[in-house]
Design an enzyme around this catalytic site. Structure first.
Site, PDB file in Angstrom:
ATOM      1  N   SER A  22      45.816   2.520  66.209  1.00  0.00           N
ATOM      2  CA  SER A  22      46.169   2.508  67.626  1.00  0.00           C
ATOM      3  C   SER A  22      47.612   2.095  67.829  1.00  0.00           C
ATOM      4  O   SER A  22      48.108   2.152  68.947  1.00  0.00           O
ATOM      5  CB  SER A  22      45.234   1.581  68.397  1.00  0.00           C
ATOM      6  OG  SER A  22      45.128   0.344  67.752  1.00  0.00           O
TER       7      SER A  22
ATOM      8  N   HIS B  59      43.986   9.674  66.790  1.00  0.00           N
ATOM      9  CA  HIS B  59      43.611   8.455  67.513  1.00  0.00           C
ATOM     10  C   HIS B  59      42.511   8.773  68.524  1.00  0.00           C
ATOM     11  O   HIS B  59      42.767   9.384  69.563  1.00  0.00           O
ATOM     12  CB  HIS B  59      44.869   7.888  68.207  1.00  0.00           C
ATOM     13  CG  HIS B  59      44.647   6.595  68.894  1.00  0.00           C
ATOM     14  ND1 HIS B  59      45.421   6.164  69.954  1.00  0.00           N
ATOM     15  CD2 HIS B  59      43.737   5.607  68.679  1.00  0.00           C
ATOM     16  CE1 HIS B  59      44.997   4.986  70.360  1.00  0.00           C
ATOM     17  NE2 HIS B  59      43.967   4.630  69.608  1.00  0.00           N
TER      18      HIS B  59
ATOM     19  N   GLU C  92      44.423  11.569  70.573  1.00  0.00           N
ATOM     20  CA  GLU C  92      45.891  11.515  70.569  1.00  0.00           C
ATOM     21  C   GLU C  92      46.326  11.869  69.145  1.00  0.00           C
ATOM     22  O   GLU C  92      46.002  11.149  68.199  1.00  0.00           O
ATOM     23  CB  GLU C  92      46.330  10.099  70.962  1.00  0.00           C
ATOM     24  CG  GLU C  92      47.789   9.954  71.316  1.00  0.00           C
ATOM     25  CD  GLU C  92      48.120   8.526  71.794  1.00  0.00           C
ATOM     26  OE1 GLU C  92      47.492   7.558  71.327  1.00  0.00           O
ATOM     27  OE2 GLU C  92      49.031   8.390  72.634  1.00  0.00           O
TER      28      GLU C  92
ATOM     29  N   ASN D  61      48.641   3.473  74.207  1.00  0.00           N
ATOM     30  CA  ASN D  61      48.745   2.013  74.291  1.00  0.00           C
ATOM     31  C   ASN D  61      50.081   1.528  74.840  1.00  0.00           C
ATOM     32  O   ASN D  61      50.184   0.399  75.310  1.00  0.00           O
ATOM     33  CB  ASN D  61      48.438   1.393  72.930  1.00  0.00           C
ATOM     34  CG  ASN D  61      46.945   1.425  72.690  1.00  0.00           C
ATOM     35  OD1 ASN D  61      46.166   1.098  73.586  1.00  0.00           O
ATOM     36  ND2 ASN D  61      46.524   1.856  71.521  1.00  0.00           N
TER      37      ASN D  61
HETATM   38  N1  CAA Z   1      27.672   6.841  72.325  1.00  0.00           N
HETATM   39  C1  CAA Z   1      27.192   7.919  72.957  1.00  0.00           C
HETATM   40  N2  CAA Z   1      27.113   8.000  74.314  1.00  0.00           N
HETATM   41  C2  CAA Z   1      27.530   6.939  75.030  1.00  0.00           C
HETATM   42  C3  CAA Z   1      28.037   5.773  74.432  1.00  0.00           C
HETATM   43  C4  CAA Z   1      28.097   5.758  73.000  1.00  0.00           C
HETATM   44  N3  CAA Z   1      28.606   4.693  72.343  1.00  0.00           N
HETATM   45  N4  CAA Z   1      28.383   4.900  75.411  1.00  0.00           N
HETATM   46  C5  CAA Z   1      28.105   5.493  76.583  1.00  0.00           C
HETATM   47  N5  CAA Z   1      27.609   6.724  76.355  1.00  0.00           N
HETATM   48  C6  CAA Z   1      27.270   7.754  77.348  1.00  0.00           C
HETATM   49  C7  CAA Z   1      26.063   7.450  78.176  1.00  0.00           C
HETATM   50  O1  CAA Z   1      24.882   7.890  77.565  1.00  0.00           O
HETATM   51  C8  CAA Z   1      26.356   8.234  79.443  1.00  0.00           C
HETATM   52  O2  CAA Z   1      26.115   9.619  79.191  1.00  0.00           O
HETATM   53  P1  CAA Z   1      25.849  10.698  80.374  1.00  0.00           P
HETATM   54  O3  CAA Z   1      27.118  10.795  81.159  1.00  0.00           O
HETATM   55  O4  CAA Z   1      25.574  11.932  79.602  1.00  0.00           O
HETATM   56  O5  CAA Z   1      24.717  10.195  81.173  1.00  0.00           O
HETATM   57  C9  CAA Z   1      27.860   8.076  79.612  1.00  0.00           C
HETATM   58  O6  CAA Z   1      28.358   7.774  78.309  1.00  0.00           O
HETATM   59  C10 CAA Z   1      28.209   6.967  80.559  1.00  0.00           C
HETATM   60  O7  CAA Z   1      27.617   5.763  80.082  1.00  0.00           O
HETATM   61  P2  CAA Z   1      26.830   4.725  81.009  1.00  0.00           P
HETATM   62  O8  CAA Z   1      26.185   5.416  82.166  1.00  0.00           O
HETATM   63  O9  CAA Z   1      25.998   3.848  80.135  1.00  0.00           O
HETATM   64  O10 CAA Z   1      27.957   3.744  81.482  1.00  0.00           O
HETATM   65  P3  CAA Z   1      29.216   3.997  82.377  1.00  0.00           P
HETATM   66  O11 CAA Z   1      29.052   5.119  83.336  1.00  0.00           O
HETATM   67  O12 CAA Z   1      29.543   2.646  82.868  1.00  0.00           O
HETATM   68  O13 CAA Z   1      30.322   4.479  81.310  1.00  0.00           O
HETATM   69  C11 CAA Z   1      32.021   4.095  79.749  1.00  0.00           C
HETATM   70  C12 CAA Z   1      30.657   3.693  80.210  1.00  0.00           C
HETATM   71  C13 CAA Z   1      31.970   5.520  79.202  1.00  0.00           C
HETATM   72  C14 CAA Z   1      32.423   3.119  78.648  1.00  0.00           C
HETATM   73  C15 CAA Z   1      33.012   4.053  80.976  1.00  0.00           C
HETATM   74  O14 CAA Z   1      32.941   2.792  81.590  1.00  0.00           O
HETATM   75  C16 CAA Z   1      34.429   4.336  80.599  1.00  0.00           C
HETATM   76  O15 CAA Z   1      34.850   5.474  80.483  1.00  0.00           O
HETATM   77  N6  CAA Z   1      35.242   3.259  80.432  1.00  0.00           N
HETATM   78  C17 CAA Z   1      36.634   3.361  80.013  1.00  0.00           C
HETATM   79  C18 CAA Z   1      36.696   3.543  78.523  1.00  0.00           C
HETATM   80  C19 CAA Z   1      38.100   3.632  78.026  1.00  0.00           C
HETATM   81  O16 CAA Z   1      39.081   3.566  78.746  1.00  0.00           O
HETATM   82  N7  CAA Z   1      38.216   3.780  76.723  1.00  0.00           N
HETATM   83  C20 CAA Z   1      39.489   3.829  76.057  1.00  0.00           C
HETATM   84  C21 CAA Z   1      39.788   2.501  75.495  1.00  0.00           C
HETATM   85  S1  CAA Z   1      41.346   2.472  74.701  1.00  0.00           S
HETATM   86  C22 CAA Z   1      40.994   2.959  73.146  1.00  0.00           C
HETATM   87  O17 CAA Z   1      39.885   3.163  72.751  1.00  0.00           O
HETATM   88  C23 CAA Z   1      42.152   3.161  72.266  1.00  0.00           C
HETATM   89  C24 CAA Z   1      42.924   2.030  71.806  1.00  0.00           C
HETATM   90  O18 CAA Z   1      43.755   2.253  70.963  1.00  0.00           O
HETATM   91  C25 CAA Z   1      42.784   0.644  72.284  1.00  0.00           C
END
Ligand code: CAA
Length: 288
Positions: A123, A144, A156, A194
């Site tokens: 990252s 990424h 990415e 990031n």
């Molecule tokens: N595996 C498979 N499916 C998953 C899952 C997993 N680990 N986690 C969630 N899901 C699925 C759920 O089954 C659900 O599917 P449907 O849309 O088909 O129903 C969907 O994702 C949404 O999940 P939830 O309803 O349980 O929960 P939510 O609506 O609150 O969404 C979330 C959860 C997807 C995490 C959402 O809150 C989100 O998009 N958050 C932001 C995440 C983000 O910004 N990530 C990037 C982080 S930065 C990074 O990763 C890089 C770095 O370098 C730091």
């Protein structure tokens, strides 16, 4: 050789990102070898993939047969050399320490086939620097993925200084075939994701430290006011506060600008072992 020739992928590291990457690669029809030095980590990784596939079955996104076929395409391996011996692509997802990445890539270079692409899910660590520890820097690239990997569309794709066009094209093509949206960026501290995300998270922690508002209030402002799926403090808890601190330190050190200085409260939480969801406590409490 095009990405159509990528049949076997080795994923190095069975943590949160590694198991997510193995999940999407296997779901995309590739044979996956998931490699970790710890058999326990591998067992937990496969259990997690199983649970996440079950969740997709429950939501009618995939059939039970798809789930079983996906799991059947994943095998695990504790010996890194054996794990990468047949790989067309290796995706590394080990902890974010530059010296560890250098050691792992030198080893991957020694044991993966000469044609294999060596990708890093880093990252923030420089792809150019990682590539320099191999004899094939033109085949080293950043791939990424975002957490949670099975859900997030973005990959990415980061070109190091020496990464060639063919390697980039194959990784872009493969990412699309997996149902992701790849975006090509150049190697620069924090890349794009990031560079933009971490200052926002850091600023939210400063707002908390300075008593501007409680964690819940800060997150609600950003969720409902800016339509973010989760607030910055909850997102930091998802990413891991140690990871956030690491990335901010890279940005601060390598860009040399105090606007990236990590908030002292973030350092304090990490020092206390409050790392977010994975430790049960971060800016929010996850016990129970
Ligand atoms: N595996 C498979 N499916 C998953 C899952 C997993 N680990 N986690 C969630 N899901 C699925 C759920 O089954 C659900 O599917 P449907 O849309 O088909 O129903 C969907 O994702 C949404 O999940 P939830 O309803 O349980 O929960 P939510 O609506 O609150 O969404 C979330 C959860 C997807 C995490 C959402 O809150 C989100 O998009 N958050 C932001 C995440 C983000 O910004 N990530 C990037 C982080 S930065 C990074 O990763 C890089 C770095 O370098 C730091």
């Amino acid at each position: 050789m095009s990405s159509k020739n990528i049949r076997t992928v080795a994923v190095i590291g069975g943590g949160t990102m590694g198991n997510g990457i193995a999940h999407v690669m296997a779901q995309g029809g590739l044979d996956v070898v998931l490699v970790d030095l710890s058999a326990d980590v591998l067992q937990r990784a496969v259990e997690t993939i199983g649970k996440n596939l079950d969740r997709q079955v429950r939501k009618n996104r995939i059939s039970e047969a798809d789930r079983d076929a996906t799991l059947a395409r994943i095998r695990t391996e504790t010996d890194r050399a054996a794990g990468v011996a047949e790989a067309d692509l290796v995706v590394e997802a080990v902890p974010e320490r530059a010296e560890l990445k250098a050691e792992v890539f030198a080893d991957l270079d020694a044991h993966a086939p000469a044609h294999a692409i060596l990708a890093s899910n880093t990252s923030s660590i420089s792809i150019t620097e990682i590539a320099a520890s191999t004899s094939r820097p033109e085949k080293v690239i950043g791939m990424h993925f975002m957490n949670p990997v099975p859900v997030m569309k973005l990959v990415e794709v980061i070109r190091g200084l020496a990464t060639d066009d063919e390697t980039t094209a194959r990784v872009m093509e493969l990412s699309k075939a997996l149902g992701k949206v790849p975006v090509e960026v150049n190697d620069y501290p924090g890349f794009v994701s990031n560079r933009v995300l971490m200052p926002m998270i850091n600023e939210a922690v400063f707002a908390l430290m300075e008593g501007v508002a409680e964690p819940e209030a800060i997150d609600t402002v950003m969720k409902l006011g800016m339509n973010h799926p989760m607030g910055p403090l909850a997102l930091a808890d998802l990413i891991g506060l140690d990871t956030c601190l690491n990335i901010l330190e890279v940005l601060h050190r390598e860009l040399g600008d105090d606007r990236y200085r990590p908030c002292p409260l973030l350092r304090k939480y990490v020092a206390a072992g409050w790392l977010g969801r994975k430790s049960g406590r971060g800016f929010h409490d996850y016990d129970g």
